[in-house]
Every structure is written in C-alpha cells, then in structure tokens.
Write a protein that holds these residues in place. Structure first.
Motif, mmCIF file in Angstrom:
data_model
loop_
_atom_site.group_PDB
_atom_site.id
_atom_site.type_symbol
_atom_site.label_atom_id
_atom_site.label_comp_id
_atom_site.label_asym_id
_atom_site.label_seq_id
_atom_site.Cartn_x
_atom_site.Cartn_y
_atom_site.Cartn_z
ATOM 1 N N LYS A 1 21.224 29.039 -9.399
ATOM 2 C CA LYS A 1 20.968 28.224 -10.806
ATOM 3 C C LYS A 1 20.844 28.970 -11.581
ATOM 4 O O LYS A 1 20.196 30.198 -11.709
ATOM 5 N N TYR B 1 20.649 29.521 -15.783
ATOM 6 C CA TYR B 1 19.893 29.271 -17.150
ATOM 7 C C TYR B 1 20.567 30.202 -18.140
ATOM 8 O O TYR B 1 20.571 31.349 -18.110
ATOM 9 N N GLY C 1 21.520 24.986 -14.737
ATOM 10 C CA GLY C 1 20.003 24.707 -14.741
ATOM 11 C C GLY C 1 19.625 24.075 -16.113
ATOM 12 O O GLY C 1 18.460 23.376 -16.205
ATOM 13 N N ALA D 1 12.665 33.110 -17.987
ATOM 14 C CA ALA D 1 12.006 32.674 -16.573
ATOM 15 C C ALA D 1 10.891 31.835 -16.844
ATOM 16 O O ALA D 1 10.448 31.081 -15.942
ATOM 17 N N TYR E 1 11.455 28.350 -17.811
ATOM 18 C CA TYR E 1 11.945 27.423 -16.743
ATOM 19 C C TYR E 1 11.241 27.497 -15.543
ATOM 20 O O TYR E 1 11.180 26.503 -14.461
ATOM 21 N N ASP F 1 11.316 29.364 -12.990
ATOM 22 C CA ASP F 1 12.208 29.509 -11.617
ATOM 23 C C ASP F 1 12.385 31.228 -11.456
ATOM 24 O O ASP F 1 12.947 31.642 -12.054
ATOM 25 N N TYR F 2 11.706 31.699 -10.658
ATOM 26 C CA TYR F 2 11.824 32.996 -10.132
ATOM 27 C C TYR F 2 12.281 33.390 -8.962
ATOM 28 O O TYR F 2 12.211 34.501 -8.162
ATOM 29 N N SER F 3 13.179 32.443 -8.372
ATOM 30 C CA SER F 3 13.552 32.463 -6.912
ATOM 31 C C SER F 3 14.740 33.429 -7.132
ATOM 32 O O SER F 3 15.293 33.774 -8.091
ATOM 33 N N ALA G 1 17.977 32.315 -8.826
ATOM 34 C CA ALA G 1 17.858 31.984 -10.272
ATOM 35 C C ALA G 1 18.553 33.097 -11.099
ATOM 36 O O ALA G 1 18.402 34.360 -10.657
#
Length: 280
Positions: free
Chosen positions: A59, A61, A117, A144, A147, A149-151, A154
């Motif tokens: 994903k 960004y 994303g 981060a 959004y 999203d810290y996976s 990402a």
C-alpha cells in the motif's frame, strides 16, 4: 550522506541505510550498465533472501511536501503523473514479477490489485532547499501518522516540489528508498525529488522525444519495485553484490510499457528467468 558503493549509502545523521537509484550520468561514467552490474549488480546473478520482511499487501501513500506544490512548484505536472502512474501499476503485469519473492513465513510479495492508498498536500510545513535524510524521514513519519498505516506493507513517498534539491540529487542519484523507526513501528519511505529538475540525468526524454516526465515514472517505478521486495533496506532480496531488483536493470530496456498503463518504465529483475523483465 556518504556514498559507500554504487547503490548503497549511509546517512551520517542517523546511520540509516538508503538504497540509491544512480543517475544516468553516474552509470555512463562507470562505462555503462554492464559495468555497473558487474560492480554492484552481479550481472546475471540472482537475488538472495536476507531474512527480513517483504510487502505481502503493498500500500503506497504519497505526501506532496510543502505549499509550493500549489503555488507554481509543479510546472511540469509531476503530481498528476505520479498519481496516475501509482494508480495504474497495482496488479499490473509489469509489477507482477515481484510476486516470486517470499519472506521467512512463505508469504510472497503481493500484487493483487490497487496499491495506491492515497495522497495529500502537506501545507503545514515546507521542505528546506536541501533537506537532510532525517528531515525527509520525519516528513514520512508525519505522513504515516496522517494515514495511520504502520504495517510492513505500507510505504510513504516524500515528493518534493521543483527547486528542492537534497544533497546528491541529480549528480549521484535520482531517488532512494529507506526505512525509519517511529513509536508505532518501522515504516518504509522514499525520497522522490522533482525529476524534471535533473533533466536527462534522471530520465527526461529518455523514452519520448518530448518526454519531460519520462523519468518520473521510470524512477518512481524503480523505487516501488525495490521497496516491495526490500522494504527495510538490505534485509530483503538483493544479489551477492548488494543490488536489488531495480538496480540490476537500471536505465536498460526503457519503454512506454503497455503492461504498466502505457507509462515509461524500466524492467525489474526476475529470478525465475535470470533476466530483466517488463512483464511477468
């Protein structure tokens, strides 16, 4: 930054490793891509897994850093080109070669559909004229947080407007990807300066006769392919000389790729064929 090899650098502020996409001029100074592959890409040597994560559900960004993006800082239309390109490549045959690479639990890099994303213009701060590694990493961390999203899958592209030149841009590299630690986890991110500012050194007119934006997607795609297979640099998939899937094919086989929405791209390395491929 201190340049350690053709493709790797270490930031003097933080010690973080970054993965550089060298300019066309640097490649030429080393005698062409074949020389650079022998030096850092290992020619036909396949990539080796180094034990770290890959992006199983990528994903992407984008943060367009600074109000200049909306105040004359995008004379060539880079923002629109980037968003269109990132929206086109998820699930594409061009990016599909990454799915052959796996991590320790057997999960493979994903390419099941859209990877884009979202994007936003961060007008709450502006980049300095020559932002440091730490400053760009901080902007990525800010994105981060935006959004949430810290996976491991990402990644955050820090896109800079015209006139902003991080040290080495256009003379040593066109872009690079790295990772940084935050209180919520480690994130992958990319330093993406304004490619048209570097002209032919970073791909302008390399595919099309009036292709000011050619380098935007060539470089952006190079970094995305590498980020998905090596999001925390030097822990994913690299060959024995330290080159990633984009490095091994840098500045070769450039084309308006029908397998990537018709945008200019370079090939990515495929272990399955031991070659650079524009579709898989």
């Amino acid at each position: 930054m201190t340049i350690l090899s053709t493709f790797t650098a270490r930031d003097e502020e933080s010690g973080a490793i970054v993965r550089i996409f060298p300019t066309a001029d640097v490649v030429a100074s080393l005698g062409g891509i074949r020389t650079i592959q022998r030096h850092s890409g290992g020619g036909s040597t396949n990539l080796i897994y180094h034990g770290g994560p890959v992006q199983t559900a990528p994903k992407l960004y984008v943060v367009f850093w600074g109000s200049a993006w909306n105040l004359g800082g995008d004379p060539d239309g880079v923002a629109t080109q980037l968003k269109s390109f990132y929206g086109a490549i998820g699930g594409s045959r061009w990016l599909n070669s990454v799915t052959q690479y796996t991590q320790s639990d057997g999960s493979h890099v994903g390419n099941g559909g859209s990877i884009f994303g979202g994007s936003y213009f961060d007008t709450t701060s502006s980049p300095p004229s020559s932002p440091t590694q730490s400053q760009m990493a901080a902007e990525a961390a800010k994105a981060a947080a935006h959004y949430g999203d810290y996976s491991p899958s990402a990644s955050y592209v820090v896109a800079m407007p015209s006139g902003i030149r991080p040290s080495g841009f256009g003379t040593q590299y066109c872009a690079y990807h790295s990772s940084t630690s935050t209180s919520s986890g480690t994130i992958a991110w990319t330093n993406l300066p304004y490619m048209p500012d570097a002209g032919a050194s970073c791909g302008a007119n390399s595919v099309n006769s009036n292709g000011t934006l050619d380098g935007v997607t060539i470089v952006g795609g190079h970094e995305q392919g590498e980020t998905e297979t090596d999001p925390q640099p030097n822990s994913g998939w690299l060959d024995g000389s330290g080159a990633e899937n984009g490095d091994k094919c840098a500045w070769t086989g450039l084309e308006n790729n029908p397998n990537a929405g018709g945008f200019p791209t370079q090939p990515l390395w495929s272990n399955a064929t031991s070659s650079c491929v524009q579709s898989y």
